[in-house]
Design an enzyme around this catalytic site. Structure first.
Site, PDB file in Angstrom:
ATOM      1  N   GLY A 166       5.171   3.068  -0.008  1.00  0.00           N
ATOM      2  CA  GLY A 166       6.621   2.950  -0.102  1.00  0.00           C
ATOM      3  C   GLY A 166       7.115   1.983  -1.169  1.00  0.00           C
ATOM      4  N   ARG A 200      -2.232  -3.919   6.313  1.00  0.00           N
ATOM      5  CA  ARG A 200      -3.207  -3.949   7.411  1.00  0.00           C
ATOM      6  C   ARG A 200      -4.370  -3.023   7.094  1.00  0.00           C
ATOM      7  NH1 ARG A 200       1.007  -2.459  11.928  1.00  0.00           N
ATOM      8  NH2 ARG A 200       1.500  -1.122  10.165  1.00  0.00           N
ATOM      9  N   ILE A 224      16.040   4.488   1.678  1.00  0.00           N
ATOM     10  CA  ILE A 224      15.108   4.727   0.571  1.00  0.00           C
ATOM     11  C   ILE A 224      14.073   5.742   1.044  1.00  0.00           C
ATOM     12  CG2 ILE A 224      13.518   3.637  -1.087  1.00  0.00           C
ATOM     13  CD1 ILE A 224      16.465   2.561  -1.217  1.00  0.00           C
ATOM     14  N   THR A 274      10.922   6.866   1.844  1.00  0.00           N
ATOM     15  CA  THR A 274       9.536   6.397   2.067  1.00  0.00           C
ATOM     16  C   THR A 274       9.077   6.932   3.425  1.00  0.00           C
ATOM     17  OG1 THR A 274      10.161   4.420   3.312  1.00  0.00           O
ATOM     18  CG2 THR A 274      10.065   4.167   0.919  1.00  0.00           C
ATOM     19  N   SER A 332      17.529  -5.688   4.552  1.00  0.00           N
ATOM     20  CA  SER A 332      18.094  -4.351   4.753  1.00  0.00           C
ATOM     21  C   SER A 332      19.611  -4.472   4.845  1.00  0.00           C
ATOM     22  CB  SER A 332      17.554  -3.739   6.042  1.00  0.00           C
ATOM     23  OG  SER A 332      18.297  -2.592   6.391  1.00  0.00           O
ATOM     24  N   SER A 356       0.808  -1.228   0.000  1.00  0.00           N
ATOM     25  CA  SER A 356       0.000   0.000   0.000  1.00  0.00           C
ATOM     26  C   SER A 356       0.835   1.269   0.000  1.00  0.00           C
ATOM     27  CB  SER A 356      -0.924   0.014   1.225  1.00  0.00           C
ATOM     28  OG  SER A 356      -0.166   0.068   2.411  1.00  0.00           O
ATOM     29  N   TYR A 376      15.637  -4.563  14.916  1.00  0.00           N
ATOM     30  CA  TYR A 376      15.321  -4.456  13.483  1.00  0.00           C
ATOM     31  C   TYR A 376      16.381  -5.216  12.675  1.00  0.00           C
ATOM     32  CZ  TYR A 376      14.534  -2.187   8.930  1.00  0.00           C
ATOM     33  OH  TYR A 376      14.292  -1.938   7.603  1.00  0.00           O
TER      34      TYR A 376
HETATM   35  P1  NDP Z   1       6.661   2.001   4.552  1.00  0.00           P
HETATM   36  O1  NDP Z   1       6.491   2.324   5.993  1.00  0.00           O
HETATM   37  O2  NDP Z   1       6.623   3.077   3.545  1.00  0.00           O
HETATM   38  O3  NDP Z   1       5.608   0.881   4.111  1.00  0.00           O
HETATM   39  C1  NDP Z   1       5.454  -0.279   4.882  1.00  0.00           C
HETATM   40  C2  NDP Z   1       4.379  -1.135   4.288  1.00  0.00           C
HETATM   41  O4  NDP Z   1       4.251  -2.318   5.069  1.00  0.00           O
HETATM   42  C3  NDP Z   1       3.015  -0.470   4.276  1.00  0.00           C
HETATM   43  O5  NDP Z   1       2.296  -0.855   3.138  1.00  0.00           O
HETATM   44  C4  NDP Z   1       2.359  -1.026   5.526  1.00  0.00           C
HETATM   45  O6  NDP Z   1       0.951  -0.961   5.417  1.00  0.00           O
HETATM   46  C5  NDP Z   1       2.883  -2.459   5.480  1.00  0.00           C
HETATM   47  N1  NDP Z   1       2.858  -3.154   6.768  1.00  0.00           N
HETATM   48  C6  NDP Z   1       3.471  -2.813   7.921  1.00  0.00           C
HETATM   49  N2  NDP Z   1       3.206  -3.709   8.878  1.00  0.00           N
HETATM   50  C7  NDP Z   1       2.401  -4.658   8.318  1.00  0.00           C
HETATM   51  C8  NDP Z   1       1.788  -5.838   8.795  1.00  0.00           C
HETATM   52  N3  NDP Z   1       1.916  -6.268  10.051  1.00  0.00           N
HETATM   53  N4  NDP Z   1       1.036  -6.560   7.931  1.00  0.00           N
HETATM   54  C9  NDP Z   1       0.878  -6.157   6.657  1.00  0.00           C
HETATM   55  N5  NDP Z   1       1.436  -5.063   6.139  1.00  0.00           N
HETATM   56  C10 NDP Z   1       2.185  -4.310   6.967  1.00  0.00           C
HETATM   57  O7  NDP Z   1       8.063   1.222   4.503  1.00  0.00           O
HETATM   58  P2  NDP Z   1       9.080   0.997   3.288  1.00  0.00           P
HETATM   59  O8  NDP Z   1       8.369   0.918   2.007  1.00  0.00           O
HETATM   60  O9  NDP Z   1      10.193   1.936   3.462  1.00  0.00           O
HETATM   61  O10 NDP Z   1       9.637  -0.439   3.691  1.00  0.00           O
HETATM   62  C11 NDP Z   1       9.338  -1.613   2.964  1.00  0.00           C
HETATM   63  C12 NDP Z   1      10.305  -2.695   3.413  1.00  0.00           C
HETATM   64  O11 NDP Z   1      11.634  -2.289   3.090  1.00  0.00           O
HETATM   65  C13 NDP Z   1      10.309  -2.941   4.925  1.00  0.00           C
HETATM   66  O12 NDP Z   1      10.486  -4.302   5.170  1.00  0.00           O
HETATM   67  C14 NDP Z   1      11.517  -2.175   5.411  1.00  0.00           C
HETATM   68  O13 NDP Z   1      12.037  -2.725   6.603  1.00  0.00           O
HETATM   69  C15 NDP Z   1      12.462  -2.365   4.234  1.00  0.00           C
HETATM   70  N6  NDP Z   1      13.517  -1.383   4.160  1.00  0.00           N
HETATM   71  C16 NDP Z   1      13.218  -0.043   3.986  1.00  0.00           C
HETATM   72  C17 NDP Z   1      14.250   0.875   3.924  1.00  0.00           C
HETATM   73  C18 NDP Z   1      14.006   2.337   3.733  1.00  0.00           C
HETATM   74  O14 NDP Z   1      14.979   3.106   3.808  1.00  0.00           O
HETATM   75  N7  NDP Z   1      12.793   2.798   3.489  1.00  0.00           N
HETATM   76  C19 NDP Z   1      15.649   0.444   4.030  1.00  0.00           C
HETATM   77  C20 NDP Z   1      15.832  -0.953   4.172  1.00  0.00           C
HETATM   78  C21 NDP Z   1      14.798  -1.830   4.228  1.00  0.00           C
HETATM   79  P3  NDP Z   1      -0.013  -0.906   6.722  1.00  0.00           P
HETATM   80  O15 NDP Z   1       0.615   0.060   7.678  1.00  0.00           O
HETATM   81  O16 NDP Z   1      -1.351  -0.490   6.198  1.00  0.00           O
HETATM   82  O17 NDP Z   1      -0.049  -2.289   7.238  1.00  0.00           O
END
Ligand code: NDP
Length: 260
Positions: A35, A56, A204, A206, A158, A33, A171
């Site tokens: 990032g 979620r 990244i 987001t 990560s 949804s 984490y």
């Molecule tokens: P965002 O916070 O932008 O997006 C996170 C997404 O995960 C949302 O769609 C959220 O939707 C969903 N989410 C979170 N918890 C749950 C859950 N329990 N069940 C289902 N969906 C869930 O994060 P990013 O896009 O930045 O991160 C994406 C992945 O990349 C993550 O695993 C993060 O750890 C990893 N990452 C990101 C980095 C960065 O710099 N951004 C760097 C390294 C790794 P909702 O809240 O509606 O559930």
């Protein structure tokens, strides 16, 4: 091979559409949804995949689906850390959309704190979402992926899981766990021609990094900037579409790892 039944009133154009939809690959994106997951969903839809977007917040997943190129995409409200919810959601995806070809695990949270100050409930939430959540969705999706030609999984880890970072012990542990899980699962399912890889992003831009001051972070990044979700999505696409890459970690971090 898909079986399509139709009445004599169906036009060739419609039939063509039905056939295309039956033949296009179904991709499930957890955390689709926002990032990185949203950018992955967008790119896969542009490449002709049908998407099942999970998060979620069902409204946010539906909003993402409504913004995607093409039709036949579906949204699901699902907390990946809850075993029964995951099981039911993936059964429902298979029932309504068919067998999954691609699974992308981009659902993740961070609750950063020095270990001595970390709250137990935050530790549990991070480990359950990032590590257990990925394990559960892989297990639920695999049942139908084993019957799909060229099926592939990309888990999002990560660089912090590879190199460690003060203030991110839990984490980092959740992401390091994904490396072992990914390599082991790759070995388990290789004989069924399912590939499993880990993509390790650096910083990244987001919601997750919205609280960070980019000017502080970029000093340690050789390419001198945060990455964009679309740049991660391109690398995810590569891993999904490749045919001879499995059990690997692909780092997409602007060179950050070199300086850690
Ligand atoms: P965002 O916070 O932008 O997006 C996170 C997404 O995960 C949302 O769609 C959220 O939707 C969903 N989410 C979170 N918890 C749950 C859950 N329990 N069940 C289902 N969906 C869930 O994060 P990013 O896009 O930045 O991160 C994406 C992945 O990349 C993550 O695993 C993060 O750890 C990893 N990452 C990101 C980095 C960065 O710099 N951004 C760097 C390294 C790794 P909702 O809240 O509606 O559930």
């Amino acid at each position: 091979s898909p079986v399509v039944t139709c009445s004599a009133a169906v036009s060739p154009a419609h039939l063509c559409g039905v056939l295309l939809s039956a033949m296009s690959r179904l991709a499930a994106v957890c955390g689709g949804s926002r990032g990185i997951g949203k950018a992955v969903s967008r790119l896969l839809a542009e490449k002709g995949c049908r998407l099942a977007v999970l998060s979620r917040d069902g409204d946010a997943a539906r909003a993402t689906v409504a913004s995607l190129h093409g039709a036949d995409h579906v949204a699901f409200s699902c907390d990946v850390s809850k075993e029964q919810e995951v099981q039911k959601t993936f059964e429902s995806i298979q029932k309504t959309c068919g067998n999954i070809s691609y699974l992308v695990n981009a659902a993740g949270i961070n609750r950063d704190a020095l270990l001595l100050r970390a709250k137990p409930e935050d530790m549990v939430a991070v480990l359950h979402t990032n590590l257990l959540g990925t394990v559960l969705t892989c297990r639920a999706a695999l049942r139908c992926m084993l019957h799909t030609q060229g099926a592939a999984i990309v888990n999002i880890g990560s660089v912090v899981g590879l190199k460690g970072n003060a203030g991110q012990c839990v984490y980092s542990a959740s992401k390091a766990g994904l490396e072992g899980f990914t390599r082991s699962l790759a070995k388990e399912v290789a004989s069924r021609n399912v590939r499993v890889n880990l993509l390790a992003p650096g910083f990244i831009r987001t919601d997750m990094t919205a609280g960070l001051k980019e000017e502080d972070g970029v000093r340690s990044i050789p390419l001198g900037r945060f990455g964009e979700p679309e740049e991660v999505a391109q690398a995810v696409l590569f891993l999904l579409e490749s045919s001879y890459v499995t059990g690997q970690v692909l780092v997409v971090d602007g060179g950050l790892q070199l300086a850690m």
